[in-house]
Scaffold this motif. Sequence first.
Motif, mmCIF file in Angstrom:
data_model
loop_
_atom_site.group_PDB
_atom_site.id
_atom_site.type_symbol
_atom_site.label_atom_id
_atom_site.label_comp_id
_atom_site.label_asym_id
_atom_site.label_seq_id
_atom_site.Cartn_x
_atom_site.Cartn_y
_atom_site.Cartn_z
ATOM 1 N N ILE A 95 0.834 -1.202 0.000
ATOM 2 C CA ILE A 95 0.000 0.000 0.000
ATOM 3 C C ILE A 95 0.869 1.254 0.000
ATOM 4 C CG2 ILE A 95 -1.713 1.320 1.309
ATOM 5 C CD1 ILE A 95 -2.725 -1.403 2.400
ATOM 6 N N ALA A 96 1.885 1.270 0.836
ATOM 7 C CA ALA A 96 2.772 2.439 0.890
ATOM 8 C C ALA A 96 3.460 2.661 -0.447
ATOM 9 C CB ALA A 96 3.804 2.249 2.003
ATOM 10 N N ARG A 97 3.968 1.599 -1.034
ATOM 11 C CA ARG A 97 4.661 1.719 -2.322
ATOM 12 C C ARG A 97 3.739 2.280 -3.398
ATOM 13 N NH1 ARG A 97 6.729 -2.961 -2.262
ATOM 14 N NH2 ARG A 97 5.195 -4.132 -3.444
ATOM 15 N N CYS A 98 2.513 1.756 -3.469
ATOM 16 C CA CYS A 98 1.569 2.220 -4.496
ATOM 17 C C CYS A 98 1.158 3.673 -4.264
ATOM 18 C CB CYS A 98 0.332 1.326 -4.500
ATOM 19 S SG CYS A 98 0.602 -0.345 -5.136
ATOM 20 N N CYS A 99 0.850 4.023 -3.035
ATOM 21 C CA CYS A 99 0.390 5.384 -2.730
ATOM 22 C C CYS A 99 1.479 6.415 -2.986
ATOM 23 C CB CYS A 99 -0.082 5.477 -1.284
ATOM 24 S SG CYS A 99 -1.661 4.670 -0.962
ATOM 25 N N LEU A 100 2.702 6.106 -2.562
ATOM 26 C CA LEU A 100 3.792 7.054 -2.740
ATOM 27 C C LEU A 100 4.162 7.213 -4.207
ATOM 28 C CD1 LEU A 100 6.056 6.037 0.278
ATOM 29 C CD2 LEU A 100 4.517 7.996 0.111
ATOM 30 N N THR A 101 4.068 6.143 -4.965
ATOM 31 C CA THR A 101 4.376 6.206 -6.395
ATOM 32 C C THR A 101 3.358 7.062 -7.140
ATOM 33 O OG1 THR A 101 5.413 4.017 -6.368
ATOM 34 C CG2 THR A 101 4.664 4.838 -8.504
ATOM 35 N N ILE A 102 2.094 6.908 -6.800
ATOM 36 C CA ILE A 102 1.023 7.598 -7.534
ATOM 37 C C ILE A 102 0.796 9.016 -7.028
ATOM 38 C CG2 ILE A 102 -1.468 7.551 -8.033
ATOM 39 C CD1 ILE A 102 -1.244 4.475 -8.006
ATOM 40 N N TYR A 103 0.856 9.224 -5.697
ATOM 41 C CA TYR A 103 0.485 10.514 -5.130
ATOM 42 C C TYR A 103 1.659 11.329 -4.578
ATOM 43 C CZ TYR A 103 -4.133 8.299 -5.176
ATOM 44 O OH TYR A 103 -5.290 7.654 -5.547
ATOM 45 N N GLY A 104 2.838 10.732 -4.466
ATOM 46 C CA GLY A 104 3.946 11.422 -3.837
ATOM 47 C C GLY A 104 3.863 11.318 -2.325
ATOM 48 N N ASP A 105 4.834 11.893 -1.645
ATOM 49 C CA ASP A 105 4.904 11.702 -0.193
ATOM 50 C C ASP A 105 4.393 12.889 0.615
ATOM 51 O OD1 ASP A 105 6.869 13.582 -0.550
ATOM 52 O OD2 ASP A 105 8.531 12.325 0.152
ATOM 53 N N ASP A 106 3.819 13.897 -0.038
ATOM 54 C CA ASP A 106 3.415 15.095 0.690
ATOM 55 C C ASP A 106 1.949 15.096 1.097
ATOM 56 O OD1 ASP A 106 2.508 15.275 -1.879
ATOM 57 O OD2 ASP A 106 3.035 17.386 -2.171
ATOM 58 N N ARG A 107 1.188 14.065 0.730
ATOM 59 C CA ARG A 107 -0.229 14.014 1.122
ATOM 60 C C ARG A 107 -0.655 12.618 1.584
ATOM 61 N NH1 ARG A 107 -3.592 14.297 -4.622
ATOM 62 N NH2 ARG A 107 -1.918 13.564 -5.999
ATOM 63 N N VAL A 108 0.311 11.802 1.959
ATOM 64 C CA VAL A 108 0.035 10.433 2.410
ATOM 65 C C VAL A 108 0.413 10.313 3.887
ATOM 66 C CG1 VAL A 108 0.615 7.995 2.139
ATOM 67 C CG2 VAL A 108 0.440 9.471 0.113
ATOM 68 N N TYR A 109 -0.488 9.750 4.689
ATOM 69 C CA TYR A 109 -0.200 9.506 6.105
ATOM 70 C C TYR A 109 -0.665 8.100 6.479
ATOM 71 C CZ TYR A 109 -5.035 9.602 7.749
ATOM 72 O OH TYR A 109 -6.347 9.284 7.982
ATOM 73 N N ALA A 110 -0.186 7.612 7.625
ATOM 74 C CA ALA A 110 -0.636 6.327 8.168
ATOM 75 C C ALA A 110 -1.053 6.531 9.618
ATOM 76 C CB ALA A 110 0.474 5.283 8.079
ATOM 77 N N GLY A 111 -1.978 5.700 10.087
ATOM 78 C CA GLY A 111 -2.444 5.791 11.465
ATOM 79 C C GLY A 111 -2.909 4.448 11.974
ATOM 80 N N GLY A 112 -3.382 4.431 13.197
ATOM 81 C CA GLY A 112 -3.863 3.187 13.803
ATOM 82 C C GLY A 112 -2.978 2.736 14.943
ATOM 83 N N PRO A 113 -3.263 1.556 15.503
ATOM 84 C CA PRO A 113 -2.525 1.069 16.686
ATOM 85 C C PRO A 113 -1.018 0.999 16.494
ATOM 86 C CG PRO A 113 -4.500 -0.244 16.333
ATOM 87 C CD PRO A 113 -4.384 0.663 15.145
ATOM 88 N N LEU A 114 -0.556 0.506 15.345
ATOM 89 C CA LEU A 114 0.877 0.347 15.133
ATOM 90 C C LEU A 114 1.583 1.708 15.104
ATOM 91 C CD1 LEU A 114 3.310 -1.410 14.640
ATOM 92 C CD2 LEU A 114 2.670 -1.582 12.225
ATOM 93 N N ALA A 115 0.959 2.694 14.468
ATOM 94 C CA ALA A 115 1.546 4.035 14.417
ATOM 95 C C ALA A 115 1.567 4.695 15.791
ATOM 96 C CB ALA A 115 0.769 4.901 13.425
ATOM 97 N N SER A 116 0.719 4.226 16.701
ATOM 98 C CA SER A 116 0.608 4.834 18.022
ATOM 99 C C SER A 116 1.557 4.228 19.049
ATOM 100 C CB SER A 116 -0.838 4.703 18.533
ATOM 101 O OG SER A 116 -1.743 5.382 17.673
#
Length: 471
Positions: A95-116
Amino acid sequence: MNKKKVDLLLINPPFHRRNGSGSIFPLGLGYIIAAAKKEGYTCDVINGYSMIDSYANESLSDFEIKLQNLLETYDPVLVGIGPCITTQLRALQIIARCCLTIYGDDRVYAGGPLASIDGQEWLFFELLRIRYIVKGDGEEAICQMIRCLKNGGSLAQCNYVSRSGYLYRNEVADINKLAFPERPYLMENVFSLRRKHNDSVLSASMVTSRGCKYRCHYCVSGNMNYQKFRKRSNANIVAEMQFLATNYQINDIIFYDDCFFSNPESIYQDVSDFCTALIERNLSLTWQMELRCDAFLRLREIDFVLLKNAGCRQINLGIEKTYVAGLQKLGKNIPLHGLAEHIKFMKDCSGIQAAGTFILGGKNETETEVLEVIEKSTTLNLDFAHYNPLFVYPGTPLYKEYFTNDISERKWVDYLLKDSWPWGEIVYENENLSREMILNLTEKAYERFYADSPYKDNEMVKDRFRLGISI
């Protein structure tokens, strides 16, 4: 191609589904969608749960193609990945690879238990190359992020967002003020249950609290030091139940709080207050809840009857072990004496069903001790039982105990990326019990408990974890 413009695009990662488990849309995402919509923002979800249900290599390859094609059809302001949990590691990489490739890294974030989890920021910043994460409650943070981007700013300017060199922990103090969660896939995934002597019922899930008062050694929830326990008011809980009944014709609720009545000292008043509020609303709803054994053992006949009159149909008990030393190793100092008798007493006086969960394995546990847990579980007058190996997660005391020679917060990632089993779990092995032995014992536990029940040929009993390998 005209791309769909949306303020917030959420990607709900898929998981390796166990036989007998559901595919409930995460309520955490539902709360975020509700918060964004309340501010007038548009939202859409790519639901990975409906795309694959296994982490086998061929399934992941198929998922990457499907995801990339879907992402190409959107033009979002903000892209969110989550809720992220440890077992989704392989899917998160895709998911990270696809999102960063298509949208770049300036509007993508992650959240949830692991990020916390403190100490796991590196996973996102270094391994997944995601620059921004949301730690803790996401409702206010996401709205601030969208607002910042729509005003021409950068996520690096948003104080609610964690990034390399800056960590911020979000917490909603009064969760009663949150909008009820959106449930975009409710009618697709709603449980249609046919229980004996009952017509088909429609169930939905709810949570009434955040955080946990207890610090069980194997559980992340109670070991996030900064996250306070917060409980919604009875009026707010009952109002959501009414909302689900009115808008979705739901007539059964599954409460997923770790412990619905969390304070044994005040449980009589807590039961009375909640049941009275529910009865006064005159809702024809049934429901089930999770409860610790120490709270359950305090309940009296008057409490069980009141719970039944208010619609409670099942109490799920976190029993875990049937001997004191085993419980102490898990950080659970709860009584077991009289549990079987009290379960029978509840069923006789109220007709409420009982289910129990059990954990197999742990420090120095032997095969004999596991077999004793299994055998004892069949004598507790339970209607249902669920058995799991002891799993190891970062952010818990058990993690530090298990990786005693290397407590690096990265150790679990190395383990899972090398693992050939497609499920994303770390089983607590010891010199007495390999994970193959523990999985075999788990299957034996299901077979033993359900041997004389109508569920004995159920796929959950025969192949609980769907590993597709010979154990």
